[in-house]
Write an enzyme that holds these catalytic residues in place. Structure first.
Site, PDB file in Angstrom:
ATOM      1  N   GLY A  71       0.375  -5.810  -0.018  1.00  0.00           N
ATOM      2  CA  GLY A  71       0.023  -4.582  -0.722  1.00  0.00           C
ATOM      3  C   GLY A  71      -0.058  -4.849  -2.218  1.00  0.00           C
ATOM      4  O   GLY A  71      -0.935  -4.326  -2.913  1.00  0.00           O
ATOM      5  N   ASN A 147       7.437   5.558  -2.949  1.00  0.00           N
ATOM      6  CA  ASN A 147       8.295   4.710  -2.128  1.00  0.00           C
ATOM      7  C   ASN A 147       9.767   5.085  -2.219  1.00  0.00           C
ATOM      8  O   ASN A 147      10.526   4.845  -1.287  1.00  0.00           O
ATOM      9  CB  ASN A 147       8.098   3.235  -2.504  1.00  0.00           C
ATOM     10  CG  ASN A 147       8.083   3.008  -3.992  1.00  0.00           C
ATOM     11  OD1 ASN A 147       7.257   3.577  -4.712  1.00  0.00           O
ATOM     12  ND2 ASN A 147       8.987   2.184  -4.484  1.00  0.00           N
ATOM     13  N   GLN A 175       2.908   3.189   1.237  1.00  0.00           N
ATOM     14  CA  GLN A 175       3.981   3.900   1.944  1.00  0.00           C
ATOM     15  C   GLN A 175       3.434   4.905   2.949  1.00  0.00           C
ATOM     16  O   GLN A 175       4.094   5.229   3.932  1.00  0.00           O
ATOM     17  CB  GLN A 175       4.873   4.661   0.940  1.00  0.00           C
ATOM     18  CG  GLN A 175       5.856   3.793   0.192  1.00  0.00           C
ATOM     19  CD  GLN A 175       6.983   3.250   1.064  1.00  0.00           C
ATOM     20  OE1 GLN A 175       7.444   3.895   1.997  1.00  0.00           O
ATOM     21  NE2 GLN A 175       7.415   2.052   0.764  1.00  0.00           N
ATOM     22  N   THR A 233      -9.083 -18.832   2.731  1.00  0.00           N
ATOM     23  CA  THR A 233      -9.216 -18.817   4.188  1.00  0.00           C
ATOM     24  C   THR A 233      -8.330 -17.724   4.781  1.00  0.00           C
ATOM     25  O   THR A 233      -7.141 -17.652   4.462  1.00  0.00           O
ATOM     26  CB  THR A 233      -8.828 -20.198   4.762  1.00  0.00           C
ATOM     27  OG1 THR A 233      -9.608 -21.183   4.090  1.00  0.00           O
ATOM     28  CG2 THR A 233      -9.071 -20.281   6.250  1.00  0.00           C
ATOM     29  N   CYS A 320      17.464  -3.948  -9.258  1.00  0.00           N
ATOM     30  CA  CYS A 320      18.602  -4.291 -10.116  1.00  0.00           C
ATOM     31  C   CYS A 320      18.286  -5.644 -10.732  1.00  0.00           C
ATOM     32  O   CYS A 320      17.808  -6.527 -10.051  1.00  0.00           O
ATOM     33  CB  CYS A 320      19.862  -4.456  -9.292  1.00  0.00           C
ATOM     34  SG  CYS A 320      20.296  -2.964  -8.438  1.00  0.00           S
TER      35      CYS A 320
HETATM   36  N1  PLP Z   1       3.040  -0.041  -3.231  1.00  0.00           N
HETATM   37  C1  PLP Z   1       4.017   0.702  -2.699  1.00  0.00           C
HETATM   38  C2  PLP Z   1       4.008   2.182  -2.874  1.00  0.00           C
HETATM   39  C3  PLP Z   1       5.060   0.084  -1.985  1.00  0.00           C
HETATM   40  O1  PLP Z   1       6.047   0.821  -1.466  1.00  0.00           O
HETATM   41  C4  PLP Z   1       5.045  -1.326  -1.836  1.00  0.00           C
HETATM   42  C5  PLP Z   1       6.154  -2.034  -1.120  1.00  0.00           C
HETATM   43  O2  PLP Z   1       7.299  -1.641  -1.206  1.00  0.00           O
HETATM   44  C6  PLP Z   1       3.983  -2.060  -2.392  1.00  0.00           C
HETATM   45  C7  PLP Z   1       2.997  -1.377  -3.078  1.00  0.00           C
HETATM   46  C8  PLP Z   1       3.906  -3.556  -2.260  1.00  0.00           C
HETATM   47  O3  PLP Z   1       3.584  -3.957  -0.965  1.00  0.00           O
HETATM   48  P1  PLP Z   1       3.918  -5.453  -0.467  1.00  0.00           P
HETATM   49  O4  PLP Z   1       5.355  -5.504  -0.176  1.00  0.00           O
HETATM   50  O5  PLP Z   1       3.072  -5.660   0.752  1.00  0.00           O
HETATM   51  O6  PLP Z   1       3.505  -6.378  -1.565  1.00  0.00           O
END
Ligand code: PLP
Length: 378
Positions: A71, A147, A175, A233, A320
């Site tokens: 993500g 999140n 999320q 790839t 943290c």
């Molecule tokens: N964006 C949001 C709102 C998330 O909660 C997270 C992961 O906690 C991410 C992006 C990042 O995703 P990834 O862990 O696949 O890099």
């Protein structure tokens, strides 16, 4: 490997679904999907099927599905790429973005002269005052659901407002996917980020939905795969497993959302009844499995450690660094006083959460909060 008996950290990652494991194993031998020979074509066909399934489930065209490694990578490609593709140097975002978006925007501000406008949030964690969108920008980058609190954001309103100035919108749906129904074309976003490990797929794979135009300019360079937007790839087995997990998650979403909302509300009400002076930070509209609470007078890290000792996995929701317990910037943006925000816990429920887990947590939490409060704050 140590296992927590009671897992309340599904928003961080959720265990892989059996169907995703089976699909991954079935395709683990897949070779380079770019190979011009039978085994390459067989691999490309598995990748195409995963792309088609994801496109169908998300209301997108297959060509709009770009496989990424996470993500975080999808967010980076979209925000940096849309910024690079535009003549504008303005970015609109919100005060509660995940660091995958927030730190990318910060980098563009510090190193590339981006002018950043931040939309504020209400005390309940929802983005409001969309007026920053009335001036055109290279990109507006906002999350669909937060999140830490689970708060669902007014994405449709944001997109409609941005469309009036032809500002491309990137939606961080990491999320929300598997919980909130999404149709990419109907939503009208320019790009949208997803990560498989949030809905029972493997960790280390995600996808970006990207319209043909405006498309993010490449920020990675190489072999030209994935429309040149994400060269490299492809991980065929993980892509297939992600598609299988997404299908399973969406198939059960309606029922699962109801079950989780009931369990989450029950957990919230019982904690509020049993523990004195609790501040609830999760307000509707919100994801059904999130519960963010402050226990003023306790340190988040102490609460986590005591929970861990009792075999419960949860999270403070905030990063943290160097052993310093920092208040969550999301809660601070909502106006929660720093003293209260330092005693935050995020419980996130998911597919494997049962009534017994909730009962077990309710049985130990009052004593744990009492102990952490007695230990005081650093
Ligand atoms: N964006 C949001 C709102 C998330 O909660 C997270 C992961 O906690 C991410 C992006 C990042 O995703 P990834 O862990 O696949 O890099």
């Amino acid at each position: 490997m140590g296992q927590s008996t009671y897992y309340f950290d599904h928003a961080a990652t959720t265990p892989m679904r059996q169907v995703a494991i089976d699909t991954w194993v079935e395709n683990a031998g897949a070779l380079n999907p770019g190979g011009n020979y039978a085994s390459g074509r067989a691999s490309a066909s598995v990748l195409d099927q995963a792309r088609e399934k994801i496109a169908e489930l998300m209301g997108a065209d297959p060509v709009e599905v770009i496989f990424t490694a996470s993500g975080t990578e999808a967010d980076n490609i979209a925000v940096q790429g849309l910024f690079a593709a535009s003549a504008s140097n303005r970015i609109v975002t919100s005060s509660i973005e995940h660091s995958a978006v927030r730190d990318t925007v910060g980098y563009l501000r510090d190193k590339h002269g981006a002018e950043v406008a931040e939309m504020p949030v209400t005390g309940e964690g929802h983005i409001h005052d969309l007026s920053a969108l009335d001036e055109p920008a290279a990109v507006a980058a906002v999350m669909l659901a937060n999140n830490e609190t689970g708060a669902i954001q007014p994405a449709e309103e944001i997109i409609a407002r941005a469309q009036a100035t032809e500002t491309p919108v990137h939606i961080d749906a990491v999320q929300a996917i598997g919980r909130v129904p999404i149709n990419f074309h109907a939503l009208g976003a320019t790009t949208l980020a997803s990560s498989a490990h949030k809905y029972g797929g493997p960790r280390g794979i995600g996808f970006l939905l990207a319209r043909r135009s405006p498309a993010p300019a490449p920020i990675l360079f190489g072999g030209g795969q994935e429309r040149g937007i994400r060269p490299g790839t492809a991980d065929v087995a993980s892509a297939a497993a992600m598609a299988a997990a997404l299908e399973a998650a969406l198939g059960e979403a309606h029922e699962e959302n109801g079950r989780l909302r009931e369990l989450r509300n029950q957990l919230r009400d019982r904690i509020v009844d049993l523990v004195p002076d609790v501040r609830v930070n999760t307000y509707e509209p919100a994801l059904p499995g999130h519960l963010n609470l402050c226990f003023p007078g306790a340190e988040g890290d102490s609460l986590l450690m005591l929970l861990d000792n009792a075999s419960f996995a949860a999270s403070t929701g905030s990063a943290c660094s160097s052993g310093v317990n920092r208040a969550s910037r999301i809660l601070l943006a909502m106006g929660v006083p720093e003293h209260d925000a330092r005693g935050t816990l995020r419980f996130s429920l998911g597919r494997t959460t049962k009534q017994e887990d909730v009962d077990a947590l309710v049985a130990v939490l009052p004593e744990i909060v009492h102990k952490a409060r007695a230990a005081g704050m650093a």
